[in-house]
Design an enzyme around this catalytic site. Structure first.
Site, mmCIF file in Angstrom:
data_model
loop_
_atom_site.group_PDB
_atom_site.id
_atom_site.type_symbol
_atom_site.label_atom_id
_atom_site.label_comp_id
_atom_site.label_asym_id
_atom_site.label_seq_id
_atom_site.Cartn_x
_atom_site.Cartn_y
_atom_site.Cartn_z
ATOM 1 N N ASP A 283 -25.623 -25.884 -29.864
ATOM 2 C CA ASP A 283 -25.187 -27.184 -29.339
ATOM 3 C C ASP A 283 -24.957 -27.140 -27.833
ATOM 4 O O ASP A 283 -25.298 -28.084 -27.109
ATOM 5 C CB ASP A 283 -23.893 -27.615 -30.008
ATOM 6 C CG ASP A 283 -24.141 -28.054 -31.441
ATOM 7 O OD1 ASP A 283 -23.191 -28.456 -32.102
ATOM 8 O OD2 ASP A 283 -25.310 -27.988 -31.874
ATOM 9 N N LYS B 223 -33.035 -22.248 -61.688
ATOM 10 C CA LYS B 223 -32.521 -23.222 -60.732
ATOM 11 C C LYS B 223 -33.484 -23.222 -59.546
ATOM 12 O O LYS B 223 -33.588 -22.225 -58.824
ATOM 13 C CB LYS B 223 -31.108 -22.836 -60.286
ATOM 14 C CG LYS B 223 -30.478 -23.858 -59.377
ATOM 15 C CD LYS B 223 -29.002 -23.523 -59.185
ATOM 16 C CE LYS B 223 -28.265 -24.582 -58.398
ATOM 17 N NZ LYS B 223 -28.780 -24.832 -57.071
ATOM 18 N N ASP C 264 -26.420 -25.314 -25.564
ATOM 19 C CA ASP C 264 -27.689 -25.356 -24.825
ATOM 20 C C ASP C 264 -28.259 -26.772 -24.833
ATOM 21 O O ASP C 264 -28.746 -27.281 -23.830
ATOM 22 C CB ASP C 264 -28.728 -24.428 -25.468
ATOM 23 C CG ASP C 264 -28.366 -22.964 -25.275
ATOM 24 O OD1 ASP C 264 -29.149 -22.108 -25.675
ATOM 25 O OD2 ASP C 264 -27.276 -22.703 -24.727
ATOM 26 N N TYR C 265 -28.160 -27.382 -26.006
ATOM 27 C CA TYR C 265 -28.660 -28.749 -26.143
ATOM 28 C C TYR C 265 -27.985 -29.656 -25.094
ATOM 29 O O TYR C 265 -28.635 -30.394 -24.363
ATOM 30 C CB TYR C 265 -28.359 -29.244 -27.565
ATOM 31 C CG TYR C 265 -28.803 -30.658 -27.838
ATOM 32 C CD1 TYR C 265 -27.951 -31.716 -27.567
ATOM 33 C CD2 TYR C 265 -30.054 -30.941 -28.361
ATOM 34 C CE1 TYR C 265 -28.335 -33.021 -27.805
ATOM 35 C CE2 TYR C 265 -30.457 -32.246 -28.601
ATOM 36 C CZ TYR C 265 -29.602 -33.284 -28.329
ATOM 37 O OH TYR C 265 -29.991 -34.572 -28.557
#
Ligand code: IVH
Length: 750
Positions: free
Chosen positions: A43, A128, A45-46
């Protein structure tokens, strides 16, 4: 990760190239985050890229691109799908991890049904599938709608995409008029490898694992992209059906197969835990040779009549369980330990790891639970991991079990570098500096800063807007962080969200002109907020983020009190009794401590005095407190926590400010058609056709409140043979009394 040139020094040509690079990077990060559920970059870096992009645009406005990341809101592009409300909720499964859990499960089913071991109880056992669940609705044999699970109540309409999947029939022959078929969309290993090779060649993002590839492909807004992705589907369940498919689970799956669905060939019937576990081992042994991912084995009660009697807990059926395969493991290097502060002030240690692939997913963070765990102790002070502590610099073993957050499981002392130090857990909050204290009996150290702690405030706000609470479109965790830090348009407490638009209209710098926002996105946000002024009371209660008050508890409270005012008044009235309860608890605790050590007399006498203070508790308080902790699902721990929150002047004032903007909606009785909806029912004596647990669950599913004691509030007493004082009290109070058959007739279950 930028080209290093300070924005002030850039030539126009450099700026243009850098804007192109950032647009590509940010768009890719957006897709990874919002569509593929697999964030690619941290986050931080974003955010840094976004800021750099905005700075360059500010200096070279003419170079701003048409697809500028500044104009994109951080909201999920998946908002492009219409919402679908499931006619029958799509639930999840509770998990089992070892053989003992399986025998416990079988025992609990038997107990609930009142079935001894002398009668047979058959289960189905099947793999599953590790994909994403999908509900397909057929009306008069035509596929009319396909929806993802979403939050279980509301999913996304992905009909156009589902129509591109070969395993999904468009029409059914001789099916019930209305039939919802449920199952798993997945991608085979071979198809996954081929897709990644194609993506790679085309210079596009590759997928971390088949599940991500399937999920990403299913959530494409353009069905032609989904068509190009080789998806498959296994049917294993159903939702609404206008006629029963069969009498048994196994028969129903067979019927789905006859109708043209793919069903899993590794499905069997088993009639003992031993057989179930044997099949689990067999499937586990075959796992590596299967061409699709599975993450466990699901057992379901075969008899559909028994399934109906067993029914559901809040989010999982009582008649099924998933036996998960053991977690996947990897060793890596522990680079640092960071402390995160949660919404209730809990200090949570997080391991920052050298990235490592665990079961197809890159892991760079993992939870370390709490300070005892790091030190090599459990909550009772006993050694774990043979008492080995965990230090920065260590080699640690990381594991992932299903979708849960990765954990650090072990440490390799033979590889511990020289000079490492035991980790010292902070005793002050790393965010606000307040004392972080650990209460007796609590494994967690908590920041005492309350609302002055920015971390707590932000986490509380994130919780407030989360899906199960206010669920405000366009206002997610990222936006909350930005608004919290915003000086011109701050959101520091929930009430601020509801004044956002009014404050924005008085501002010179409008939200619509901000980085990341535009006219449309700002307008949409204000509309989305406006919409939430009318909101379920349970969501308001849950949204407050009070410790111990989860989603189910909030629903119980809303059902019990119906209005905010009623709840607040009851809590205020009950306050003296709540304090007396705590004092009595403290006294009892001190009494126990006395047995261990003589020199704690002072504390004990103080606790006693506090307990004695409880003697002045007014009757009204005692009654209100008893009513609170006597109501369904609300225990003393939760009730005390609620009471503390309402009695805290700052918190209460913040609640009042919030409530001034809201019109909470009272919960509907669960089944309005039921003759017992909203009634308070007491069961007493021996029930012969059902167990007490079953009777209670059944009554609640019909909207009744089940209470353990008869009072003037009781509407109905169901008395079996041997009923004693409760029956007498009910008779004295003139309360209607039925026997078990009368009750079954009343609820139409004969
Ligand atoms: S039965 C009422 N059977 O696992 C519960 N689920 O962890 C109906 N899943 O949401 C689910 N394989 O997406 C069932 N053979 C299987 C399954 C299966 C995979 C998924 C499903 C469910 C999740 C729960």
């Amino acid at each position: 990760m930028n080209d290093g040139t300070p924005v002030g020094d850039m030539t126009e040509q450099q700026a243009k190239a850098e804007l192109a690079r950032l647009a590509e990077l940010l768009n890719r990060a957006n897709t990874a985050y919002h569509q593929d559920d697999s964030p690619e970059i941290p986050d931080a870096d974003y955010d840094a890229f976004k800021i750099r992009n905005a700075e360059i645009e500010a200096r070279f406005p003419a170079l701003k691109r048409k697809d500028s990341p500044s104009d994109q809101v951080g909201a999920a592009p998946a908002e492009g799908f219409a919402k679908v409300t499931h006619s029958v909720r799509m639930l999840s499964l509770s998990n089992a991890f070892d053989d003992e859990d399986i025998s416990d499960f079988v025992t609990s089913v038997r107990k609930y049904l009142g079935k001894g071991t002398e009668t047979a109880l058959v289960f189905t056992a099947e793999p599953k599938i590790d994909g994403l669940s999908l509900s397909l609705r057929y009306e008069n044999g035509q596929l009319v709608q396909a929806a993802t699970r979403g939050d279980g109540e509301t999913g996304e309409n992905v009909t156009a995409n589902a129509r591109t999947i070969d395993d999904i029939p468009q029409t059914l022959d001789s099916a019930p008029d209305i039939l919802e078929v449920r199952g798993e969309v997945y991608m085979s290993h071979a198809d996954f490898e081929a897709l990644n090779a194609r993506q790679d060649e085309a210079g596009q993002k590759t997928f971390a694992n088949p599940r991500n590839a399937a999920a990403g492909s299913m959530r494409q807004l353009d069905p032609s992209i989904t068509r190009a992705r080789p998806l498959k589907f296994f049917a294993y369940a159903w939702g609404e059906s206008s006629a029963p498919l069969a009498d048994t689970q196994f028969g129903a799956i067979d019927r789905l197969k006859t109708l043209g669905f793919s069903t899993n060939p590794l499905t069997i019937r088993a009639d003992s835990p031993a057989q179930m576990i044997a099949h689990y081992r067999e499937i586990e042994a075959q796992r590596a040779t299967l061409d699709y991912d599975i993450d466990g084995v699901v057992y379901k009660v075969d008899d559909l009549g028994l399934q109906a009697r067993l029914g559901f807990r809040s989010t999982t059926p009582r008649w099924a369980i998933a036996h998960k395969f053991p977690a996947e493991l990897a060793w890596t290097h522990l680079e640092a330990i960071d402390i995160q502060v949660g919404r209730t002030g809990a200090l949570s240690p997080v391991a920052r790891l050298t990235p490592v692939t665990v079961g197809g997913v890159v892991v760079s963070n993992a939870t370390l639970h709490n300070e005892d765990y790091i030190a090599g102790r459990d909550a009772s002070g006993n050694e774990i991991r043979g008492g080995k502590d965990i230090r920065v610099g260590d080699w640690v073993q990381v594991y992932r079990a299903g979708d849960v957050i990765p954990k650090v499981a072990d440490v390799d002392l033979s590889r511990r570098p020289d000079g490492t130090e035991p980790y010292i857990f902070p005793e002050t909050c790393p965010i606000c500096g307040s004392d972080a204290v650990r209460e007796e009996g609590d494994a967690v150290r908590r920041c005492t800063g309350g609302l002055i702690c920015a971390a707590q405030a932000v986490e509380k706000l994130k919780h407030f807007v989360s899906r199960a609470a206010f669920d405000i479109e366009g206002l997610g965790a990222k936006q909350i962080e930005a608004f919290y830090a915003d000086d011109q348009l701050p959101v520091r407490e929930p009430a601020d969200i509801f004044t956002l638009q009014a404050r924005d209209s008085q501002n010179l710098t409008k939200l619509a002109n901000r980085d990341g926002w535009g006219e449309t996105s700002a307008g949409n946000l204000f509309d989305a907020i406006e919409e939430k002024r009318d909101i379920q009371l349970a969501r308001v209660i849950f949204g407050l983020g009070i410790r111990h008050v989860g989603e189910v508890a909030a629903q119980d409270l809303a059902r019990h009190f119906s209005t905010w005012e009623a709840m607040a008044t009851a809590l205020d009235t009950a306050r003296p009794a709540a304090l007396a309860h705590r004092a009595a608890d403290a006294a009892a605790e001190a009494e126990r401590a006395l047995a261990a050590s003589e020199n704690r007399r002072a504390r004990i006498s103080e606790a006693r005095k506090k307990a004695e203070a409880g003697c002045d508790v007014p009757d009204a308080a005692t009654t209100a407190w008893a009513d609170l902790i006597g109501s369904d699902g609300i225990g003393p721990t939760m009730a005390l926590s609620l009471s503390d929150a309402f009695a805290n002047p700052e918190e209460r004032a913040a609640m009042d400010r919030l409530l001034a903007h809201l019109r909470p909606v009272a919960p509907e009785a669960r089944d309005l058609g039921s003759p017992v909806a909203g009634k308070t029912v007491v069961f007493t004596g021996t029930l012969e056709k059902m167990t007490r647990a079953e009777a209670k669950a059944r009554a609640e599913s019909l909207g009744a409140k089940v209470s353990g004691s008869v009072s003037a509030k009781t509407d109905l007493l169901v008395a079996g043979p041997g009923a004693g004082s409760k029956a007498k009290k009910a008779a004295d109070l003139g309360i209607e009394t039925l026997d078990e058959d009368g009750w079954l007739a009343l609820i139409g279950a004969t």
